[in-house]
Design an enzyme around this catalytic site. Structure first.
Site, PDB file in Angstrom:
ATOM      1  N   HIS A 189      -7.560   7.061  -0.248  1.00  0.00           N
ATOM      2  CA  HIS A 189      -6.227   6.461  -0.191  1.00  0.00           C
ATOM      3  C   HIS A 189      -6.164   5.241   0.743  1.00  0.00           C
ATOM      4  O   HIS A 189      -5.336   4.360   0.569  1.00  0.00           O
ATOM      5  CB  HIS A 189      -5.216   7.524   0.248  1.00  0.00           C
ATOM      6  CG  HIS A 189      -3.787   7.109   0.109  1.00  0.00           C
ATOM      7  ND1 HIS A 189      -3.244   6.692  -1.091  1.00  0.00           N
ATOM      8  CD2 HIS A 189      -2.771   7.033   1.024  1.00  0.00           C
ATOM      9  CE1 HIS A 189      -1.965   6.386  -0.918  1.00  0.00           C
ATOM     10  NE2 HIS A 189      -1.653   6.584   0.354  1.00  0.00           N
ATOM     11  N   SER A 219      -0.643   3.031  -5.410  1.00  0.00           N
ATOM     12  CA  SER A 219       0.803   3.140  -5.417  1.00  0.00           C
ATOM     13  C   SER A 219       1.349   3.050  -6.831  1.00  0.00           C
ATOM     14  O   SER A 219       0.588   2.886  -7.792  1.00  0.00           O
ATOM     15  CB  SER A 219       1.375   2.003  -4.554  1.00  0.00           C
ATOM     16  OG  SER A 219       2.744   2.188  -4.365  1.00  0.00           O
ATOM     17  N   HIS A 236       0.848  -1.195   0.000  1.00  0.00           N
ATOM     18  CA  HIS A 236       0.000   0.000   0.000  1.00  0.00           C
ATOM     19  C   HIS A 236       0.884   1.246   0.000  1.00  0.00           C
ATOM     20  O   HIS A 236       1.819   1.346   0.795  1.00  0.00           O
ATOM     21  CB  HIS A 236      -0.908   0.015   1.245  1.00  0.00           C
ATOM     22  CG  HIS A 236      -1.662   1.305   1.416  1.00  0.00           C
ATOM     23  ND1 HIS A 236      -1.490   2.157   2.491  1.00  0.00           N
ATOM     24  CD2 HIS A 236      -2.592   1.896   0.623  1.00  0.00           C
ATOM     25  CE1 HIS A 236      -2.281   3.213   2.356  1.00  0.00           C
ATOM     26  NE2 HIS A 236      -2.951   3.076   1.233  1.00  0.00           N
ATOM     27  N   SER A 237       0.603   2.174  -0.921  1.00  0.00           N
ATOM     28  CA  SER A 237       1.254   3.481  -0.939  1.00  0.00           C
ATOM     29  C   SER A 237       2.786   3.333  -0.938  1.00  0.00           C
ATOM     30  O   SER A 237       3.340   2.705  -1.828  1.00  0.00           O
ATOM     31  CB  SER A 237       0.746   4.288   0.267  1.00  0.00           C
ATOM     32  OG  SER A 237       1.009   5.643   0.118  1.00  0.00           O
ATOM     33  N   PHE A 238       3.491   3.868   0.071  1.00  0.00           N
ATOM     34  CA  PHE A 238       4.950   3.758   0.126  1.00  0.00           C
ATOM     35  C   PHE A 238       5.407   2.297   0.068  1.00  0.00           C
ATOM     36  O   PHE A 238       6.428   1.975  -0.545  1.00  0.00           O
ATOM     37  CB  PHE A 238       5.471   4.424   1.409  1.00  0.00           C
ATOM     38  CG  PHE A 238       6.954   4.342   1.580  1.00  0.00           C
ATOM     39  CD1 PHE A 238       7.798   5.140   0.824  1.00  0.00           C
ATOM     40  CD2 PHE A 238       7.522   3.461   2.489  1.00  0.00           C
ATOM     41  CE1 PHE A 238       9.190   5.065   0.965  1.00  0.00           C
ATOM     42  CE2 PHE A 238       8.905   3.368   2.639  1.00  0.00           C
ATOM     43  CZ  PHE A 238       9.732   4.172   1.883  1.00  0.00           C
TER      44      PHE A 238
END
Length: 309
Positions: A281, A127, A101-103
């Protein structure tokens, strides 16, 4: 699917903490959380995924229940990538799937290009496999300078960590994470804080601040070159009210995201799948049912790319 274990994997600076669901004899899936989050990020989505996999959600160094890096040793994007390699070695995994997820997705993406023969499937939630420099060229040296100065400042300061009440901690967290609802914030704080006599302490390392200080921004040319190395099949899930870019003010800039998806599609062809889901997000925590079906089908699909060494 019940949680079967908490893991503590030894590393030279201490340990990497992780939590696991399922049987360790099943095909492995390593789950990588977003910036300043922790392994609890996956508590709501994993119970909705197929039972015949072994899911391990790790806390990156300096996050959750993992050890902080040794004094003087900097946090950096590539260090987090090397943590993934250490976890795979500790668990004796030669080939596995990644869910980021994301980073965590950018860490998983970089890992999948550096160690392509090890990654079977890569799921990117809100991402991209790498962060492109596009709007950041002017800022990159400033980011590096601030990252170094911030670490020196924290190391020089003798200030004890800030203890606050559970309610104050929750409100502060929600203020800094507008996409996270109350229940999900409590879930992240459960693993992200320690109870002391007078209130709660944040577990995360005070040397870690803004994500852009730690990203490895790359050019479009290097992005294309890197994703040509991928052997994994890739599923990218984008939330309709999520982020398009690293920095909040660039949210409306879809051009970068289009470049990323078009490059992945043209290079990976049938190995790439792009799906949009309603939500923000943190949709994987707030409304995990919106994406559970897509991830399940992707993990269960049988076409495997033959590993080339």
């Amino acid at each position: 699917m019940g949680l079967i274990s908490e893991l503590k994997l030894a590393v030279p600076w201490g340990h990497i903490a992780a939590k696991a669901w399922g049987s360790h004899q099943s095909p492995p899936v390593l789950c990588l959380h977003g910036w300043l989050d922790n392994a609890n990020s996956f508590d709501r989505i994993i119970p909705l995924l197929p039972k015949d996999f072994y899911y391990v959600a790790m806390d990156f160094g300096g996050h959750g229940l993992s050890s902080h890096y040794s004094p003087g040793f900097p946090y950096d994007h590539q260090n987090f990538v090397s943590e993934v390699r250490r976890v795979a070695a500790a668990l004796k995994w030669n080939r596995f799937s990644l869910l980021g997820h994301s980073f965590g997705g950018t860490v998983g993406g970089m890992f999948s290009c550096i160690f392509p023969e090890m990654v079977d499937k890569l799921v990117l939630l809100e991402s991209s496999p790498f962060i492109l420099e596009s709007n950041e060229l002017e800022n990159m040296l400033t980011y590096k300078r601030r990252a170094i100065e911030h670490v020196l400042q924290v190391e020089a300061s003798e200030k004890p960590s800030h203890v606050v009440s559970p309610e104050e901690m929750l409100q502060g967290f929600l203020k800094n994470n507008s996409h996270v609802g109350d229940e999900c914030a409590k879930l992240l704080l459960q693993r992200g804080t320690t109870q002391v006599a007078t209130g709660l302490l944040l577990n995360r390392d005070r040397r870690i601040t803004r994500p852009e200080y730690y990203f490895n921004f790359i050019s479009r040319e290097l992005f294309v070159h890197s994703i040509r190395k991928l052997q994994a099949r890739v599923l990218l899930i984008k939330a309709t009210q999520g982020y398009y870019d690293v920095r909040r003010e660039n949210d409306a800039n879809m051009e970068l995201m289009l470049f990323v998806t078009n490059s992945l599609r043209s290079i990976l062809k049938e190995r790439f799948q792009y799906v949009q889901v309603p939500g923000n997000h943190y949709v994987h925590m707030n409304q995990p049912q919106h994406m559970a079906g897509v991830i399940s089908s992707f993990l269960l699909s049988k076409e495997r790319i033959r590993a080339q060494l």
